[in-house]
Write an enzyme that holds these catalytic residues in place. Structure first.
Site, PDB file in Angstrom:
ATOM      1  N   ASP A 160     -56.732  19.034 -29.893  1.00  0.00           N
ATOM      2  CA  ASP A 160     -56.596  18.103 -28.621  1.00  0.00           C
ATOM      3  C   ASP A 160     -56.774  18.955 -27.496  1.00  0.00           C
ATOM      4  OD1 ASP A 160     -55.655  15.590 -30.028  1.00  0.00           O
ATOM      5  OD2 ASP A 160     -54.496  17.080 -31.237  1.00  0.00           O
ATOM      6  N   ARG A 205     -54.734  23.001 -25.866  1.00  0.00           N
ATOM      7  CA  ARG A 205     -54.143  24.125 -26.772  1.00  0.00           C
ATOM      8  C   ARG A 205     -54.814  25.539 -26.427  1.00  0.00           C
ATOM      9  NH1 ARG A 205     -51.113  20.603 -27.758  1.00  0.00           N
ATOM     10  NH2 ARG A 205     -51.688  18.813 -29.542  1.00  0.00           N
ATOM     11  N   ARG A 255     -51.366  10.973 -19.355  1.00  0.00           N
ATOM     12  CA  ARG A 255     -52.192  11.476 -20.290  1.00  0.00           C
ATOM     13  C   ARG A 255     -53.348  10.051 -19.993  1.00  0.00           C
ATOM     14  NH1 ARG A 255     -50.258  11.733 -26.034  1.00  0.00           N
ATOM     15  NH2 ARG A 255     -52.336  12.595 -26.607  1.00  0.00           N
ATOM     16  N   LYS A 309     -59.338   7.790 -27.689  1.00  0.00           N
ATOM     17  CA  LYS A 309     -58.083   7.503 -28.264  1.00  0.00           C
ATOM     18  C   LYS A 309     -57.164   6.857 -27.268  1.00  0.00           C
ATOM     19  CE  LYS A 309     -56.134  12.106 -27.790  1.00  0.00           C
ATOM     20  NZ  LYS A 309     -55.692  13.376 -28.172  1.00  0.00           N
ATOM     21  N   HIS A 310     -56.318   6.056 -27.901  1.00  0.00           N
ATOM     22  CA  HIS A 310     -55.726   5.804 -29.042  1.00  0.00           C
ATOM     23  C   HIS A 310     -56.123   4.487 -29.628  1.00  0.00           C
ATOM     24  CE1 HIS A 310     -53.431   9.139 -27.446  1.00  0.00           C
ATOM     25  NE2 HIS A 310     -53.383   9.506 -28.738  1.00  0.00           N
ATOM     26  N   HIS A 359     -45.320   9.419 -32.511  1.00  0.00           N
ATOM     27  CA  HIS A 359     -44.877  10.357 -33.178  1.00  0.00           C
ATOM     28  C   HIS A 359     -43.522  10.076 -33.725  1.00  0.00           C
ATOM     29  CE1 HIS A 359     -47.916  12.530 -30.582  1.00  0.00           C
ATOM     30  NE2 HIS A 359     -47.762  13.414 -31.714  1.00  0.00           N
ATOM     31  N   ASP A 369     -55.040   8.867 -36.155  1.00  0.00           N
ATOM     32  CA  ASP A 369     -54.141   9.531 -35.928  1.00  0.00           C
ATOM     33  C   ASP A 369     -53.235  10.253 -36.816  1.00  0.00           C
ATOM     34  OD1 ASP A 369     -52.657  11.085 -33.735  1.00  0.00           O
ATOM     35  OD2 ASP A 369     -52.242   9.416 -32.484  1.00  0.00           O
TER      36      ASP A 369
END
Length: 489
Positions: free
Chosen positions: A69, A77, A138, A168-169, A181, A252
């Protein structure tokens, strides 16, 4: 044991590694046909370490796919490990320059090529029509046409660098205020509304040649009674059929509550492949046992006649196309682009310059998003590095017990450092939290000389304060821009 069937079942699985060294369980699963891995922050110590790890993984077998990601902005990351600091989608949407968006994605792609990543699980192409969306920062914005145009530019930029992109998503949870999440997001639109305009960012991604699309755990009750992850209507009938998409569809993370509350891993794995997914992201905490459980469930589903083996074959065939784009020359890296974009997008109101040597920073912490990893604020240390005496107060929904807490902090600070000492309020999307809105109102009444640095989605007017800086994200380059504005440099 049917070795071909085992290989096909393992081939659609993408677990986490879970550590920065090659775990002992990985080799046998790669030999069994494991498709690859999703890389998370805990797998990375520094750029050199990860390059070695990626090379070791790639050396275990031809076509081991490494995905990550790396959106830029708040979701990164590699940024602190040799990657780029780049403003995220919201900042790019505010700039609204398609060439700059393409360049930003191309540069992110170059950093991934250098790191050894084949597949970027980005961009996020949700449209933040709900101002309470936890993913608003985002998104390229709240206008579907803006999001669609920038989606195409970002996909083309990243893939020109030689890295597969992932829109995405799907079908897009910008209408929901729920983080998948934590629970299942609700997207209450009809099939006609989906096809009329709601899915336009995904149409744009498909037209741009996107290599993959990630399906979310959204529930679209007017279309199906199960989350999108396991909905044949949304994946096969609409995405494959009516949108004509023939690239890879990845789920996901199957450990997220948005799907785990509906189906345990083994059942979710089978139902997602049945619905039309090609790749299963198992999640950040999915390792050895989870891999074998998911593979066994797929094998059993084929052997029982529930799942056609052709479904696994077609999924593996699509996955074989990922990571095969020609790699661009990493010498084309422009390490200064992110800072230029951050400087260009930031907006200053009033007088935000710090003239006192003593500064109190009050941080209003948003709800933590697991997607954002360890992204930080960054401004405090930059001010210290510039010679300011900086103290800070961090307030969250768990620690905040009324406006008196902040007022007392300001009073104590000024009694120690003098009445001319200055206070900076750091916020991210404060409009999403009642307690933050109330506190801001109190501070505006009691201390209108405060300076506000807003590093989130626009939603609150801070023009009544002495100064106000908007950065449209909290990437390190955005923090540097904010610090420069505060320092008057």
């Amino acid at each position: 044991m049917n070795s071909e069937l085992d290989r096909l079942a393992y081939g659609v699985l993408f677990p986490a590694l879970g550590r920065p060294k090659l775990p002992n369980w990985v080799g046998p699963r790669i030999e069994a046909g494991l498709g690859g891995f999703v890389i998370f922050g805990k797998d990375i110590v520094d750029g050199d370490q990860f390059q070695r790890l990626a090379a070791e993984l790639h050396g275990l077998r031809d076509h081991v796919l490494l995905s990550i990601d790396e959106e830029g902005g708040d979701v990164t990351r590699l940024e602190n490990h040799g990657g780029f600091s780049m403003p995220g989608n919201r900042a790019l949407g505010e700039l609204d320059d398609l060439e700059l968006t393409r360049q930003a994605a191309f540069q992110i792609g170059l950093s991934l090529v250098e790191a050894g990543i084949d597949w970027d699980l980005a961009p996020a192409v949700d449209t933040a029509v709900n101002p309470m969306s936890p993913n608003g920062i985002r998104c390229f914005g709240s206008d579907r046409d803006v999001v669609s145009r920038h989606t195409a530019a970002w996909v083309k930029g990243l893939q020109a660098a030689g890295v597969s992109a992932c829109a995405k998503h799907y079908p897009g949870h910008g209408l929901s205020g729920t983080d998948a999440h934590l629970a299942t997001p609700l997207v209450d639109v009809s099939r006609a509304e989906l096809l009329d305009s709601y899915l336009n960012p995904f149409r744009a991604a498909i037209a741009a040649g996107v290599d993959s699309i990630m399906v979310s755990h959204d529930l679209v009750p007017q279309v199906d009674d199960v989350p999108s992850t396991i909905s044949k209507v949304l994946l096969t009938d609409i995405l494959r059929g009516q949108l004509g998409y023939d690239g890879v569809v990845i789920t996901d993370a199957l450990e997220m509550y948005g799907i785990a509350d509906v189906a345990p891993l083994a059942e979710a794995a089978v139902r997602a492949i049945e619905a039309g997914a090609d790749a299963l992201c198992l999640g950040a905490w999915a390792f050895l046992d989870d891999v074998d459980v998911a593979a066994a469930a797929l094998v059993e589903a084929v052997e029982s006649g529930r799942l056609p083996v052709e479904r696994l074959r077609s999924a593996n065939e699509r996955l074989a196309r990922l990571g095969t784009r020609p790699k661009a020359d990493v010498a084309l890296r422009d390490n200064a682009l992110g800072q230029r974009l951050a400087d260009q997008v930031a907006v200053t109101h009033g007088d935000p310059v710090l003239r006192s040597n003593a500064v109190l920073i009050i941080r209003l912490e948003p709800t933590h998003s697991p997607a954002a990893g360890s992204a930080g604020w960054g401004v405090e240390q930059l001010l210290r590095d510039a010679g300011k005496v900086v103290e800070s107060i961090g307030l969250s929904g768990q620690t905040y017990n009324g406006p008196g807490m902040a007022r007392a902090g300001v009073g104590e600070f000024r009694s120690e450092y003098g009445a001319d000492s200055q206070v900076v309020l750091l916020v991210r999307g404060a409009h999403r939290f009642d307690w933050q809105e109330k506190l801001i109102g109190e501070l505006q009444t009691q201390h209108p000389d405060l300076i506000v640095v807003d590093m989130g989605v626009p939603g609150t007017d801070y023009s009544a304060f002495a100064g106000w800086i908007q950065t449209f994200g909290s990437a390190p380059v955005c923090a540097r821009t904010a610090a420069h504005r505060l320092l008057g440099s």
